[in-house]
Structures are given as C-alpha cells and as structure tokens.
Scaffold this motif. Structure first.
Motif, short mmCIF file in Angstrom:
data_model
loop_
_atom_site.label_atom_id
_atom_site.label_comp_id
_atom_site.label_asym_id
_atom_site.label_seq_id
_atom_site.Cartn_x
_atom_site.Cartn_y
_atom_site.Cartn_z
N UNK A 114 0.82 -1.21 0.00
CA UNK A 114 0.00 0.00 0.00
C UNK A 114 0.85 1.26 0.00
N UNK A 115 1.97 1.24 0.72
CA UNK A 115 2.93 2.33 0.67
C UNK A 115 4.29 1.81 1.10
N UNK A 116 5.33 2.54 0.74
CA UNK A 116 6.69 2.12 1.06
C UNK A 116 7.15 1.02 0.12
N UNK A 117 8.19 0.32 0.55
CA UNK A 117 8.77 -0.74 -0.26
C UNK A 117 9.14 -1.90 0.66
N UNK A 118 8.89 -3.13 0.20
CA UNK A 118 9.27 -4.31 0.97
C UNK A 118 10.10 -5.24 0.09
N UNK A 119 10.99 -5.98 0.74
CA UNK A 119 11.74 -7.03 0.08
C UNK A 119 11.18 -8.37 0.55
N UNK A 120 10.81 -9.21 -0.41
CA UNK A 120 10.21 -10.50 -0.08
C UNK A 120 11.08 -11.61 -0.65
N UNK A 121 11.46 -12.55 0.21
CA UNK A 121 12.19 -13.74 -0.21
C UNK A 121 11.29 -14.93 0.02
N UNK A 122 11.00 -15.67 -1.06
CA UNK A 122 10.07 -16.80 -0.99
C UNK A 122 10.77 -18.13 -1.19
N UNK A 123 10.41 -19.11 -0.37
CA UNK A 123 11.01 -20.44 -0.42
C UNK A 123 9.93 -21.49 -0.63
N UNK A 124 10.31 -22.58 -1.31
CA UNK A 124 9.46 -23.77 -1.43
C UNK A 124 10.04 -24.88 -0.57
N UNK A 125 9.19 -25.55 0.18
CA UNK A 125 9.61 -26.73 0.91
C UNK A 125 9.77 -27.88 -0.07
N UNK A 126 10.89 -28.59 0.02
CA UNK A 126 11.14 -29.70 -0.88
C UNK A 126 10.54 -30.98 -0.31
N UNK A 127 9.88 -31.72 -1.16
CA UNK A 127 9.29 -33.01 -0.77
C UNK A 127 9.83 -34.10 -1.69
N UNK A 128 10.04 -35.32 -1.16
CA UNK A 128 9.98 -35.64 0.27
C UNK A 128 11.25 -35.21 0.97
N UNK A 129 11.20 -35.12 2.30
CA UNK A 129 12.38 -34.79 3.07
C UNK A 129 13.28 -36.02 3.18
N UNK A 130 14.60 -35.81 3.33
CA UNK A 130 15.54 -36.94 3.39
C UNK A 130 15.28 -37.85 4.58
N UNK A 131 15.62 -39.15 4.46
CA UNK A 131 15.47 -40.08 5.58
C UNK A 131 16.27 -39.60 6.79
N UNK A 132 15.72 -39.77 7.98
CA UNK A 132 16.42 -39.37 9.19
C UNK A 132 16.24 -37.92 9.56
N UNK A 133 15.53 -37.15 8.73
CA UNK A 133 15.28 -35.75 9.05
C UNK A 133 14.39 -35.66 10.29
N UNK A 134 14.81 -34.88 11.27
CA UNK A 134 14.09 -34.80 12.53
C UNK A 134 12.79 -34.04 12.42
N UNK A 135 12.58 -33.29 11.34
CA UNK A 135 11.39 -32.46 11.21
C UNK A 135 11.65 -31.03 11.61
#
Length: 253
Positions: A114-135
C-alpha cells in the motif's frame, strides 16, 4: 451498511475472496481447476487496484523499529475481516523491521503493498524430506527474491509455491494488504512456524547450530542460490506484532 461502503473496492475484494476460497476452511485448499484459477485471476485484478487512500491509511513518518520496547512493536496489524475460508488485514512495518521467515501450512496468500517498499524472499519446501530428518530442519528452494512497492502487482503464495517467506521494510516504513486462505488455525494444523537459514557448510540436516540470519536472500545466494537448509526456531525475541484499529470502509462477509 451505507451504500458507498457496500460498493467500496475493499468490499468487492472481500466478496471475491469469499467466492475464490469458498470451502477452504477445513481442507486447507482454495479449490482446483479452471474455476479456481479464474477466480484467483479476478481477485488479483481487484487487489492490484487497491491503494492506501482506499483504506483511509496514510503513510507513516520515517521511523526505525524499536530494539526492545514492549509497548512499541516493530510490526502492527489492522484486522479487516475473517471467515472460515479467508482472513484479510493490513500489516504496517516500521523502517528497518522484518516479519521473519515463516510458513503458511496448506494456505494460499495474496499480498499488495500500500505504501513504502518491501523485500520478499520466498522459499518452497522440498518433498519428500531426506530419511532421518528430525522435522526441525527442512530442505527448501529459494524460489524468488524481489522488492515490491505500491506500483507492483500483488505477490502470491500457494500451499506449494513461495509458501515460506520473509518480508522486510526497505528504506523506511511500509504497509501491505494481506489475504490468507484459509486463516491460521493451530487446531486445524495451520500454525505459524519460524525458520532461519543454516550455513551452507552445515554437515547434517539434524544440527541445530547456526548464526541467526538477517537477510535470508543474501545468505542463500552467497554459495548455493537455490537449495538451502532451514531450521525451525521459536518466534524471534526481536519480533512481535501489535494491533491497531482499521480506519477504512466497513466490510461485510
């Protein structure tokens, strides 16, 4: 409701959001197919037209975010309306403040500066997560990084694209209209989680040691511009969100 408020742009946006995300309350999805895509296109068109003056919001004077002043939050929120299918409001960021990297589980979103300026960094979660990933640690892809002003088109996120993002005020205060569908609801599996970027030399996905990231886009692009590891963290101590009244046209949903 007065006729001018019934025909206000923000009321039209609310009606279109309700149509677009009908039935999204418990499913965590706004729909599929051409009908949904057409409704999103129409909603995006309406949102692209909104301006701060339409909501009776005036740009704030330049001010830096406080370091540790509990009664003076770096970010405030103006609630406009909410249904089971979507929520809508305005976030106001002080100069130098950020909404930390966070997710939107199973949610769609639309953001318009609406006013000013913002910087947005967007990420995608990768699926599936590797085995042993704790979450607590997940593999992600830096999908997009950009700066947005009131002349920019709306920024979109979906359950699978740009679902994690960080929003930072650039060169002074900023404000943006925010639509989320469906709204956050911890009891329905849609709680907000915060993350920080792990350094590219992190040897294993289960490690919890890392320096706090200030600019996730800069760090992600330093060595590996695409794939990164993100560590789930508690809400950062230097971030909290206050509330203030919405001054614009009344919205009925």
């Amino acid at each position: 409701m007065p006729r001018d408020e019934m025909n206000s742009l923000i009321q039209k946006i609310a009606r279109q959001a309700r149509l677009t995300f009908r039935g999204a309350g418990s499913s965590g999805s706004g729909g599929d197919g051409k009908g949904f895509a057409d409704n999103v296109t129409q909603l995006r068109k309406l949102v692209s037209e909104i301006r701060a003056e339409d909501l009776k919001i005036r740009p704030r004077k330049s001010a830096q975010a406080p370091v540790s002043v509990p009664h003076n939050p770096p970010v405030t929120y103006m609630h406009i309306c909410e249904t089971d299918g979507f929520s809508m409001g305005v976030f106001l960021l002080k100069g130098g403040s950020s909404i930390p990297l966070h997710d939107h589980p199973g949610m769609h979103g639309m953001l318009k500066v609406l006013y000013g300026k913002v910087r947005i960094s967007g990420f995608d979660k990768m699926e599936p997560q590797p085995p042993g990933n704790s979450g607590a640690v997940l593999r992600a892809v830096l999908r997009s990084t950009g700066e947005y002003s009131d002349s920019s088109p709306p920024c979109l996120l979906s359950p699978h694209r740009d679902n994690l993002h960080q929003i930072s005020a650039v060169d002074g205060p900023a404000a943006f209209l925010d639509i989320l569908a469906p709204p956050y609801d911890p009891e329905d599996g849609r709680d907000c989680h915060y993350y920080k970027l792990l350094p590219p030399t992190t040897p294993a996905p289960t490690t919890a040691s890392s320096e706090q990231s200030g600019d996730v886009a800069a760090e992600a692009s330093g060595v590996n511009p695409r794939e990164v590891w993100l560590l789930e963290i508690p809400q950062p101590d230097d971030f909290w969100c206050g509330g203030e009244p919405y001054p614009g046209p009344k919205v009925s949903v």
